[in-house]
Design an enzyme around this catalytic site. Structure first.
Site, PDB file in Angstrom:
ATOM      1  N   HIS A 169      24.684  -8.779  77.935  1.00  0.00           N
ATOM      2  CA  HIS A 169      25.998  -9.959  77.903  1.00  0.00           C
ATOM      3  C   HIS A 169      25.576 -11.082  78.885  1.00  0.00           C
ATOM      4  CE1 HIS A 169      27.883  -7.246  75.325  1.00  0.00           C
ATOM      5  NE2 HIS A 169      29.146  -6.822  76.246  1.00  0.00           N
ATOM      6  N   CYS A 188      32.888  -4.124  80.096  1.00  0.00           N
ATOM      7  CA  CYS A 188      31.555  -4.637  80.531  1.00  0.00           C
ATOM      8  C   CYS A 188      31.498  -6.002  80.923  1.00  0.00           C
ATOM      9  CB  CYS A 188      30.767  -4.186  79.327  1.00  0.00           C
ATOM     10  SG  CYS A 188      31.322  -4.830  77.877  1.00  0.00           S
TER      11      CYS A 188
END
Length: 341
Positions: free
Chosen positions: A246, A133
């Site tokens: 994130h 990711c």
């Protein structure tokens, strides 16, 4: 000629990413003829909804992929190793979200906006790997810069949400916040230390070189996706008390000079990117703002005054969407558009 609909399976359908895959398929109106939801024995019989339809979860095993065109896997590395080859043997093209096949030289590792051409490699084994990711969002932002002036070196520090560790980590963060408010002892089980009101410079296990596996994933995956082992990459990955989204501080040393304004102009037209860069009005990418969004947010773009050809930037993305489910579905979209009928 593209078919009117495709038979799609989701392996790991009851997990967080599996649920997000369901949502993304619906939001992007993916042409589905049959949708088969697969999971372990403990989840068999559960009912999930897709576009108002009730779908019963079936058992993930070697025999679950008959007549499936595309199998989206998010059931963990071991189950991918156990069942992805069987799915491919049955005729499905597997898009695997785990780490199982990412560094296999015969398996393409793909971010569609960055190296969609690599998808042709699926024909070797019928499997395509979804990158980590944190790697995905960085690749989307750096692709236009690399195309324009080349990249010599990347230094990245990540600030990763607890959802990257699964539902239990979200629940632990919430429990710790409640315990703090009630002046109770905080439960600590998922991480080696308290995560609430804290930052842990520790994602995945430590290696002999002092880096963690997560950090070396970013190093190795970046080089594979860019097809360039000469790029210098170093990473520090940190878990922070954020639920979704994130964030990354990225420093790029380019091969030729590029200004901050030129980078901003590139981001304005980059596929999969939204520029959020107006510091005078306190506008910059926030984890809170990326949740549920398909685009990667990029801002705080400025020149690194310590070197001749340096750019600093801040990159934020929904780790469950672009970092996992969305990227997998985008791969499937390119497959049905360009490679399978």
């Amino acid at each position: 000629m593209r078919k009117e609909g495709y038979n799609v399976a989701i392996a790991g359908a009851t997990g967080a990413v599996g649920g997000a895959m369901l949502d993304v398929l619906a939001r992007r109106d993916f042409p589905i003829k049959e949708l088969r939801l697969l999971a372990s024995s403990r989840s068999v019989g559960k009912v999930l909804q897709y576009k108002g339809q009730d779908l019963v979860v079936q058992l993930l095993d070697e025999n679950a992929f008959t007549d499936i065109d595309i199998a989206l896997f998010s059931a963990g590395a071991q189950r991918s190793l156990d069942f992805a080859p069987a799915a491919a043997k049955a005729g499905a093209i597997v898009v695997d979200n785990s780490s199982a096949y990412r560094m296999d030289p015969e398996i393409p590792l793909v971010v569609p906006e960055v190296n969609g051409h690599a998808l042709l490699g699926y024909k070797a084994h019928g499997i395509i790997a979804n990158p980590n990711c944190s790697t995905i969002q960085m690749m989307v932002a750096l692709k236009p810069i690399r195309d324009k002036v080349g990249i010599k070196r990347i230094v990245v520090s990540t600030y990763q949400a607890v959802s990257g560790s699964g539902t239990s980590a979200i629940e632990e963060l919430q429990a710790q916040v409640k315990a703090y408010a009630n002046d109770d002892k905080m439960p600590v089980a998922v991480y080696p230390h308290q995560i609430a009101f804290n930052c842990l410079p520790h994602i995945d296990s430590f290696l002999e070189n002092g880096y963690t596996k997560e950090e070396m994933k970013m190093v190795n995956e970046t080089r594979k996706i860019f097809e360039d082992d000469t790029i210098g990459v170093t990473a520090t990955t940190v878990r922070v008390p954020v639920v979704y989204g994130h964030s990354e501080a990225v420093n790029v040393e380019t091969k030729s000079k590029i200004t901050a304004q030129q980078v901003k102009d590139l981001m304005k037209t980059a596929e999969g990117v939204t520029l959020v860069d107006n510091p005078a009005n306190n506008e910059y990418p926030l984890a809170l703002d990326c949740v549920g969004r398909f685009d990667t947010l990029v801002g705080r773009i400025r020149e690194d005054e310590s070197i001749a050809n340096g750019i600093n930037m801040w990159i934020v993305s929904d780790n469950i969407l672009k970092g996992a489910a969305l990227n997998a579905v985008q791969i499937a979209e390119v497959l049905i558009r360009d490679h399978i009928s």
